[in-house]
Design a protein around this motif. Structure first.
Motif, mmCIF file in Angstrom:
data_model
loop_
_atom_site.group_PDB
_atom_site.id
_atom_site.type_symbol
_atom_site.label_atom_id
_atom_site.label_comp_id
_atom_site.label_asym_id
_atom_site.label_seq_id
_atom_site.Cartn_x
_atom_site.Cartn_y
_atom_site.Cartn_z
ATOM 1 N N THR A 9 0.835 -1.209 0.000
ATOM 2 C CA THR A 9 0.000 0.000 0.000
ATOM 3 C C THR A 9 0.868 1.257 0.000
ATOM 4 N N LEU A 10 1.934 1.227 0.779
ATOM 5 C CA LEU A 10 2.875 2.351 0.827
ATOM 6 C C LEU A 10 3.412 2.660 -0.571
ATOM 7 N N TYR A 11 3.835 1.624 -1.297
ATOM 8 C CA TYR A 11 4.370 1.816 -2.640
ATOM 9 C C TYR A 11 3.294 2.320 -3.605
ATOM 10 N N GLN A 12 2.057 1.864 -3.418
ATOM 11 C CA GLN A 12 0.968 2.332 -4.279
ATOM 12 C C GLN A 12 0.756 3.837 -4.136
ATOM 13 N N PRO A 16 3.770 6.802 -7.859
ATOM 14 C CA PRO A 16 3.528 7.832 -8.893
ATOM 15 C C PRO A 16 4.313 9.120 -8.641
ATOM 16 N N PHE A 17 4.415 9.514 -7.371
ATOM 17 C CA PHE A 17 5.144 10.740 -7.031
ATOM 18 C C PHE A 17 6.627 10.597 -7.357
ATOM 19 N N PHE A 18 7.256 9.526 -6.858
ATOM 20 C CA PHE A 18 8.692 9.382 -7.085
ATOM 21 C C PHE A 18 9.001 9.083 -8.553
ATOM 22 N N ALA A 19 8.116 8.356 -9.216
ATOM 23 C CA ALA A 19 8.317 8.090 -10.652
ATOM 24 C C ALA A 19 8.307 9.388 -11.447
ATOM 25 N N SER A 20 7.482 10.335 -11.045
ATOM 26 C CA SER A 20 7.419 11.617 -11.757
ATOM 27 C C SER A 20 8.714 12.417 -11.599
ATOM 28 N N HIS A 21 9.540 12.033 -10.610
ATOM 29 C CA HIS A 21 10.835 12.691 -10.406
ATOM 30 C C HIS A 21 12.000 11.793 -10.851
ATOM 31 N N GLU A 110 -4.123 7.301 8.070
ATOM 32 C CA GLU A 110 -2.873 7.869 8.575
ATOM 33 C C GLU A 110 -1.720 7.597 7.608
ATOM 34 N N LEU A 111 -1.725 6.452 6.960
ATOM 35 C CA LEU A 111 -0.699 6.146 5.964
ATOM 36 C C LEU A 111 -0.766 7.134 4.805
ATOM 37 N N ALA A 112 -1.978 7.427 4.342
ATOM 38 C CA ALA A 112 -2.138 8.406 3.255
ATOM 39 C C ALA A 112 -1.602 9.770 3.670
ATOM 40 N N GLY A 113 -1.889 10.173 4.911
ATOM 41 C CA GLY A 113 -1.383 11.447 5.417
ATOM 42 C C GLY A 113 0.129 11.458 5.532
ATOM 43 N N THR A 114 0.691 10.341 5.986
ATOM 44 C CA THR A 114 2.150 10.225 6.098
ATOM 45 C C THR A 114 2.806 10.339 4.729
ATOM 46 N N CYS A 115 2.235 9.680 3.734
ATOM 47 C CA CYS A 115 2.792 9.744 2.381
ATOM 48 C C CYS A 115 2.755 11.173 1.846
ATOM 49 N N ALA A 116 1.690 11.893 2.151
ATOM 50 C CA ALA A 116 1.607 13.300 1.738
ATOM 51 C C ALA A 116 2.710 14.117 2.409
ATOM 52 N N ILE A 118 5.650 12.947 3.444
ATOM 53 C CA ILE A 118 6.911 12.538 2.820
ATOM 54 C C ILE A 118 7.100 13.252 1.483
ATOM 55 N N GLU A 119 6.055 13.286 0.681
ATOM 56 C CA GLU A 119 6.135 13.964 -0.612
ATOM 57 C C GLU A 119 6.423 15.448 -0.427
ATOM 58 N N ASP A 120 5.781 16.062 0.546
ATOM 59 C CA ASP A 120 5.998 17.483 0.805
ATOM 60 C C ASP A 120 7.435 17.738 1.229
ATOM 61 N N PHE A 121 7.996 16.845 2.077
ATOM 62 C CA PHE A 121 9.387 17.011 2.502
ATOM 63 C C PHE A 121 10.329 16.999 1.309
ATOM 64 N N PHE A 122 10.132 16.048 0.403
ATOM 65 C CA PHE A 122 11.046 15.961 -0.735
ATOM 66 C C PHE A 122 10.859 17.125 -1.698
ATOM 67 N N GLU A 123 9.647 17.586 -1.854
ATOM 68 C CA GLU A 123 9.407 18.763 -2.687
ATOM 69 C C GLU A 123 10.090 20.002 -2.102
#
Length: 213
Positions: A9-12, A16-21, A110-116, A118-123
């Motif tokens: 689920t984490l990878y799902q 898409p986010f990391f692939a776009s980078h 909570e996993l969905a929120g965590t992924c958001a 993580i994405e924000d940190f890398f951005e």
């Protein structure tokens, strides 16, 4: 290595986010990786499961192929591990000044929120760091700016002595001779293993006669 349902689920969420980078999922290594001219950049996802709570640590860093080609000749690493060795690695928590930070997750929401997050940190920070990290001048600064103190960008401080010295030599650091003395003393404090010290002396001799093509 089989992924857990949590990791699937984490990878799902994140792929898409990391692939776009430009990052490819390497599920068997539990990381996203992007190959660059100097080596690779990666994001490593490490979950730990405690009943209904999952603790997720996210590390990120890079490999300088030029540094590692030399370092792995002298370090006592298993041969299978050498092609995947990072030159720099740091967790999101340590990068943000939080030594023991982990994401705590109890539900899919909570996993969905965590992924958001993580994405924000890398951005905001992570991709910028990775873009610059494995350039030799940056590596030299991060590894060698404070040779008498532990380096937050590596977990193994013994390996830091090797990789710091190699980077200094490759980057023509004018303080190379002083770094030899600093890391020699640091290595003695860190380990009483005479074989480790012998390997380090062999690296010093190699670098003193090294000439890049």
């Amino acid at each position: 290595m089989i992924s857990t349902p949590f990791e699937t689920t984490l990878y799902q969420y994140l792929t898409p986010f990391f692939a776009s980078h430009g990052f490819e999922l390497l599920a068997e290594k539990k990381q996203y990786r992007r190959t660059v001219d100097t080596g690779f950049q990666n994001i490593i996802l490490s979950p730990a499961f405690y009943g209904d709570e999952t603790m997720l640590e996210v590390n990120f860093g890079c490999r300088s192929q030029q540094v590692e080609q030399i370092a792995q000749q002298f370090l006592n690493n298993m041969a299978d591990y050498r092609p995947d060795a990072n030159t720099l690695i740091i967790s999101i928590g340590k990068f943000n000044g939080l030594q023991y930070f982990r994401y705590k997750i109890h539900s899919t929401a909570e996993l969905a929120g965590t992924c958001a997050e993580i994405e924000d940190f890398f951005e905001q920070k992570g991709f910028h760091f990775l873009q610059n990290a494995c350039a030799l001048p940056t590596l030299d600064r991060l590894l060698n700016e404070h040779p008498g103190q532990p380096c937050q960008y590596v977990y193994n401080q013994t390996h830091r002595c090797y990789k710091g010295l190699i980077t200094a030599r490759l980057n023509h650091n004018p303080h190379f001779d002083g770094l030899i003395d600093s890391y020699r003393h640091l290595l003695v404090r860190q380990t009483q293993n005479p074989y480790e010290q012998l390997h380090f002396e062999r690296l010093i001799a190699y670098l003193q006669h090294y000439s890049a093509n």
